[in-house]
Design a protein around this motif. Structure first.
Motif, short mmCIF file in Angstrom:
data_model
loop_
_atom_site.label_atom_id
_atom_site.label_comp_id
_atom_site.label_asym_id
_atom_site.label_seq_id
_atom_site.Cartn_x
_atom_site.Cartn_y
_atom_site.Cartn_z
N ASN A 27 -1.25 7.65 2.84
CA ASN A 27 -2.88 7.18 1.88
C ASN A 27 -4.12 7.68 2.55
O ASN A 27 -3.96 6.32 3.44
N GLN A 72 1.14 -0.88 0.51
CA GLN A 72 -0.11 -0.01 0.05
C GLN A 72 0.75 1.14 0.13
O GLN A 72 2.05 1.45 0.96
N VAL A 83 -0.55 4.37 -12.79
CA VAL A 83 -1.39 4.90 -12.56
C VAL A 83 -2.76 4.62 -13.24
O VAL A 83 -2.04 5.91 -14.09
N MET A 98 -10.51 5.86 -12.38
CA MET A 98 -11.53 5.67 -12.16
C MET A 98 -12.72 4.72 -13.70
O MET A 98 -12.52 3.90 -13.90
N GLY A 118 -2.54 -4.57 -8.58
CA GLY A 118 -3.60 -3.23 -8.17
C GLY A 118 -3.61 -2.99 -6.46
O GLY A 118 -3.77 -3.73 -6.27
N ARG A 119 -3.42 -1.44 -6.55
CA ARG A 119 -3.77 -1.42 -5.71
C ARG A 119 -5.29 0.07 -5.65
O ARG A 119 -4.38 0.40 -6.00
N MET A 120 -5.75 0.83 -4.78
CA MET A 120 -6.13 1.77 -4.58
C MET A 120 -5.12 2.78 -3.61
O MET A 120 -4.75 2.37 -2.75
N VAL A 144 -10.32 9.20 -6.10
CA VAL A 144 -9.45 7.50 -6.11
C VAL A 144 -8.69 7.21 -7.55
O VAL A 144 -9.43 7.50 -8.49
N TYR A 145 -6.95 6.37 -7.63
CA TYR A 145 -6.64 6.53 -8.22
C TYR A 145 -6.39 4.80 -7.91
O TYR A 145 -6.53 4.31 -6.96
N HIS A 146 -6.04 3.88 -8.96
CA HIS A 146 -5.46 2.27 -8.88
C HIS A 146 -3.97 2.31 -9.42
O HIS A 146 -3.99 3.36 -10.44
N TYR A 147 -3.17 2.30 -8.76
CA TYR A 147 -1.90 2.03 -9.48
C TYR A 147 -1.56 0.44 -9.33
O TYR A 147 -2.15 -0.27 -8.80
N ILE A 148 -0.40 -0.36 -10.96
CA ILE A 148 -0.80 -1.49 -11.19
C ILE A 148 0.42 -2.41 -11.90
O ILE A 148 1.22 -0.75 -12.02
#
Length: 84
Positions: A8, A4, A30, A33, A77-79, A64-68
């Motif tokens: 955050n 994580q 990154v 949504m 991935g995580r948020m 909110v974004y996700h990283y992969i």
């Protein structure tokens, strides 16, 4: 393994840490949504072990974004939450 991001939620800067078990082509991106890439943080062969990347989101709006993380053997991935 993808850890994580810290902190955050965050305002402008955060650190993303990940661990790879093999050397190979690695990308860390990154996305918003809607799945649109807003940043490409890593796009190179990476040695096995733990790596850290700083991410400056000061140009992004709150949300909110996700990283992969993608390696030859895994995609995970995580948020994260940008708050301004």
């Amino acid at each position: 393994q993808l850890f994580q991001n810290r902190p955050n939620p965050f305002n402008a800067m955060t650190v993303i840490e990940y661990e790879t078990m093999e050397r190979g082509s690695t990308t860390l991106s990154v996305v918003d949504m809607l799945g649109r890439r807003v940043a490409l943080l890593v796009d190179a062969p990476v040695d096995a072990g733990i790596s850290r990347v700083s991410f400056d989101a000061s140009a992004l709006p709150s949300g909110v974004y996700h990283y992969i993380l993608q390696t030859p053997s895994i995609s995970i991935g995580r948020m994260m939450l940008v708050v301004k």
